[in-house]
Design an enzyme around this catalytic site. Structure first.
Site, PDB file in Angstrom:
ATOM      1  N   TYR A  11       0.909  -1.176  -0.092  1.00  0.00           N
ATOM      2  CA  TYR A  11      -0.066  -0.164   0.190  1.00  0.00           C
ATOM      3  C   TYR A  11       0.759   1.222  -0.025  1.00  0.00           C
ATOM      4  CZ  TYR A  11      -3.287   3.390   2.144  1.00  0.00           C
ATOM      5  OH  TYR A  11      -3.998   4.258   2.484  1.00  0.00           O
ATOM      6  N   ASP A  32       9.712  -7.034  -3.953  1.00  0.00           N
ATOM      7  CA  ASP A  32       8.438  -7.451  -3.024  1.00  0.00           C
ATOM      8  C   ASP A  32       8.142  -9.133  -3.449  1.00  0.00           C
ATOM      9  OD1 ASP A  32       5.851  -5.811  -2.061  1.00  0.00           O
ATOM     10  OD2 ASP A  32       5.681  -7.739  -2.089  1.00  0.00           O
ATOM     11  N   TYR A 149       4.481  -6.028  17.078  1.00  0.00           N
ATOM     12  CA  TYR A 149       4.643  -4.993  15.634  1.00  0.00           C
ATOM     13  C   TYR A 149       5.584  -3.696  16.159  1.00  0.00           C
ATOM     14  CZ  TYR A 149       3.675  -1.610  11.910  1.00  0.00           C
ATOM     15  OH  TYR A 149       3.820  -0.616  11.098  1.00  0.00           O
ATOM     16  N   LYS A 153       9.554  -3.118  15.097  1.00  0.00           N
ATOM     17  CA  LYS A 153      10.018  -1.939  14.407  1.00  0.00           C
ATOM     18  C   LYS A 153      11.102  -1.241  15.133  1.00  0.00           C
ATOM     19  CE  LYS A 153       7.683  -1.663  10.481  1.00  0.00           C
ATOM     20  NZ  LYS A 153       7.933  -1.364   9.113  1.00  0.00           N
TER      21      LYS A 153
HETATM   22  N1  UFG Z   1     -10.842  -0.482  14.599  1.00  0.00           N
HETATM   23  C1  UFG Z   1     -11.986  -0.712  14.951  1.00  0.00           C
HETATM   24  N2  UFG Z   1     -12.594  -1.750  14.047  1.00  0.00           N
HETATM   25  C2  UFG Z   1     -11.983  -2.192  12.984  1.00  0.00           C
HETATM   26  C3  UFG Z   1     -10.552  -1.659  12.678  1.00  0.00           C
HETATM   27  C4  UFG Z   1     -10.017  -0.900  13.609  1.00  0.00           C
HETATM   28  O1  UFG Z   1     -12.721  -0.313  15.894  1.00  0.00           O
HETATM   29  O2  UFG Z   1     -12.488  -3.108  12.272  1.00  0.00           O
HETATM   30  C5  UFG Z   1      -9.934   0.645  15.547  1.00  0.00           C
HETATM   31  C6  UFG Z   1      -8.815  -0.006  16.442  1.00  0.00           C
HETATM   32  O3  UFG Z   1      -9.178  -0.659  17.296  1.00  0.00           O
HETATM   33  C7  UFG Z   1      -7.844   1.166  16.383  1.00  0.00           C
HETATM   34  C8  UFG Z   1      -8.331   2.233  15.236  1.00  0.00           C
HETATM   35  O4  UFG Z   1      -9.725   1.795  14.694  1.00  0.00           O
HETATM   36  O5  UFG Z   1      -8.251   1.703  17.381  1.00  0.00           O
HETATM   37  C9  UFG Z   1      -7.359   2.134  14.098  1.00  0.00           C
HETATM   38  O6  UFG Z   1      -7.272   0.970  13.875  1.00  0.00           O
HETATM   39  P1  UFG Z   1      -6.339   0.426  12.604  1.00  0.00           P
HETATM   40  O7  UFG Z   1      -6.398  -1.042  12.581  1.00  0.00           O
HETATM   41  O8  UFG Z   1      -6.746   1.165  11.173  1.00  0.00           O
HETATM   42  O9  UFG Z   1      -4.902   1.003  12.752  1.00  0.00           O
HETATM   43  P2  UFG Z   1      -3.879   0.752  13.831  1.00  0.00           P
HETATM   44  O10 UFG Z   1      -3.863   1.943  14.690  1.00  0.00           O
HETATM   45  O11 UFG Z   1      -4.081  -0.661  14.846  1.00  0.00           O
HETATM   46  O12 UFG Z   1      -2.396   0.470  13.211  1.00  0.00           O
HETATM   47  C10 UFG Z   1      -2.305   1.147  12.068  1.00  0.00           C
HETATM   48  C11 UFG Z   1      -1.399   0.300  11.349  1.00  0.00           C
HETATM   49  C12 UFG Z   1      -0.013   0.203  11.769  1.00  0.00           C
HETATM   50  C13 UFG Z   1       0.631   1.498  12.158  1.00  0.00           C
HETATM   51  C14 UFG Z   1      -0.351   2.300  13.237  1.00  0.00           C
HETATM   52  C15 UFG Z   1      -0.016   3.311  13.566  1.00  0.00           C
HETATM   53  O13 UFG Z   1      -1.787  -0.859  10.996  1.00  0.00           O
HETATM   54  O14 UFG Z   1       0.839  -0.319  10.824  1.00  0.00           O
HETATM   55  O15 UFG Z   1      -1.614   2.371  12.526  1.00  0.00           O
HETATM   56  O16 UFG Z   1      -1.019   3.720  14.874  1.00  0.00           O
HETATM   57  F1  UFG Z   1       1.637   1.534  13.043  1.00  0.00           F
END
Ligand code: UFG
Length: 341
Positions: A11, A32, A149, A153
């Site tokens: 992405y 990749d 994760y 990193k």
């Molecule tokens: N969330 C939901 N429902 C979902 C998906 C996510 O409630 O179906 C919430 C998560 O709990 C979180 C927020 O939305 O609170 C964002 O979740 P994401 O999975 O979109 O992103 P993350 O914050 O977990 O992680 C992402 C990337 C990582 C990066 C990180 C930095 O996956 O690679 O952002 O915050 F490091």
């Protein structure tokens, strides 16, 4: 300039490779494994810049191929994106994350040293900060990751910093920039590149899949966090702005220095706010249900991006959710099953 981009079919890697090509890169060597990346994204790059893109299908832990490729291509700059990147998945599969992130970065650094490559931009994350004591997050705050994760990193960051120091000790001038991304969303304005993860767990595409009907409902992971509406807060940056940050990072690479920068817009949006914006963009309510907290999720992550703005001259063009969600929705409607497989 010649670039080698690991994770170029992913992405953020594909959007950044596209940005480099659009700004006149002489050559992009796209590496990749296609384990999570998409050959079709490389195809977009090849069509955009015929003759300037070479694709190498290899895992970054494949030391021999990496070394041979770097020796043959002698890129001016390596941009290293290749990684698994799901916080939730990392909680159940720590070794997989350490192997890919730390193992892959070690293998890449060995190849970089063997080929005498002098510059590196690394894809790091705000997940290296863990649950910070204060908001917004500045680069000097302690890094105490709370999921594998982020830990893996952080190990990569340490490795790269030590490699820069090691090169300095031996008379080299290897330099690096570490970009700690906050949450990334949106797609390229031309609609050619998109976000396609399998499984998809990111908030914006998950909400849009629920709108499209390809997932039954968005699960809201936790409504009892210490935030105003009880859901987690994140700082969302448009993928095209993030790609531009890499171009600025390349320009800001300094010999024998390793610098770290947060890349976010400096604003926080809760899960409920993101859902509301998705509903506004799609023009109808999106099925959603409350679910338990997802393990490893910090309540709030919000950047202070002043350092990257001051030192690298980066300025995000998008500081609201609207263009992120709108471009993601356009891409998803055009590609409901993701990239062609
Ligand atoms: N969330 C939901 N429902 C979902 C998906 C996510 O409630 O179906 C919430 C998560 O709990 C979180 C927020 O939305 O609170 C964002 O979740 P994401 O999975 O979109 O992103 P993350 O914050 O977990 O992680 C992402 C990337 C990582 C990066 C990180 C930095 O996956 O690679 O952002 O915050 F490091």
């Amino acid at each position: 300039m010649k670039y080698l981009v690991t994770g170029a079919a992913g992405y953020i890697g594909s959007h950044t490779a596209r940005e480099l090509l659009m700004r006149g890169a002489e050559r992009v060597v796209a590496v990749d494994s296609l384990e999570r990346g998409h050959r079709a994204a490389i195809g977009v790059l090849e069509r955009l810049a015929p003759g300037r893109v070479r694709f190498v299908e290899a895992d970054i832990r494949d030391r021999r191929t990496l070394r041979e490729t770097l020796l043959a291509e002698r890129p001016d700059v390596v941009l290293h994106f290749a990684s698994f990147a799901l916080v939730g998945e990392s909680m159940g599969h720590p070794a997989m994350y350490w192997s890919c992130s730390a193992g892959g970065t070690a293998s890449l650094l060995e190849a970089i040293q063997a080929a005498g490559t002098r510059r590196l931009v690394f894809s790091s994350t705000c997940a290296t900060y863990g649950v910070p004591d204060r908001m917004p997050i500045v680069e000097t705050m302690p890094q105490r990751p709370c999921n594998p994760y982020g830990s893996a990193k952080l190990a990569c960051e340490t490795m790269i910093r030590e490699q820069v120091e090691g090169a300095r000790r031996t008379g080299g001038d290897f330099g690096a920039v570490l970009l700690r991304y906050f949450n990334v969303a949106g797609c390229s304005a031309d609609g050619l590149l998109g976000e396609d993860h399998d499984p998809e767990t990111h908030l914006v595409p998950s909400a849009l899949q629920a709108a499209l009907g390809t997932r039954p409902a968005l699960e809201i992971f936790g409504t009892d966090y210490p935030t105003p509406d009880g859901t987690c807060i994140r700082d969302y940056v448009h993928v095209e702005d993030l790609a531009a940050a890499h171009v600025d990072a390349v320009a800001g690479l300094r010999p024998a220095e390793c610098r770290s920068f947060n890349v976010g817009i400096g604003r926080g949006f809760s899960v409920r706010e993101v859902l509301a914006e998705c509903e506004r963009v799609v023009g109808r309510p999106i099925p959603a249900k409350i679910a338990p907290r997802r393990e490893g999720d910090p309540p709030e992550l919000r950047s202070d991006p002043s350092l990257v703005m001051r030192e690298l001259g980066w300025k995000p063009r998008h500081v609201t959710l609207a263009p992120m969600v709108e471009s993601a929705w356009r891409w998803m409607q055009a590609n409901p099953a993701g990239y062609p497989r």
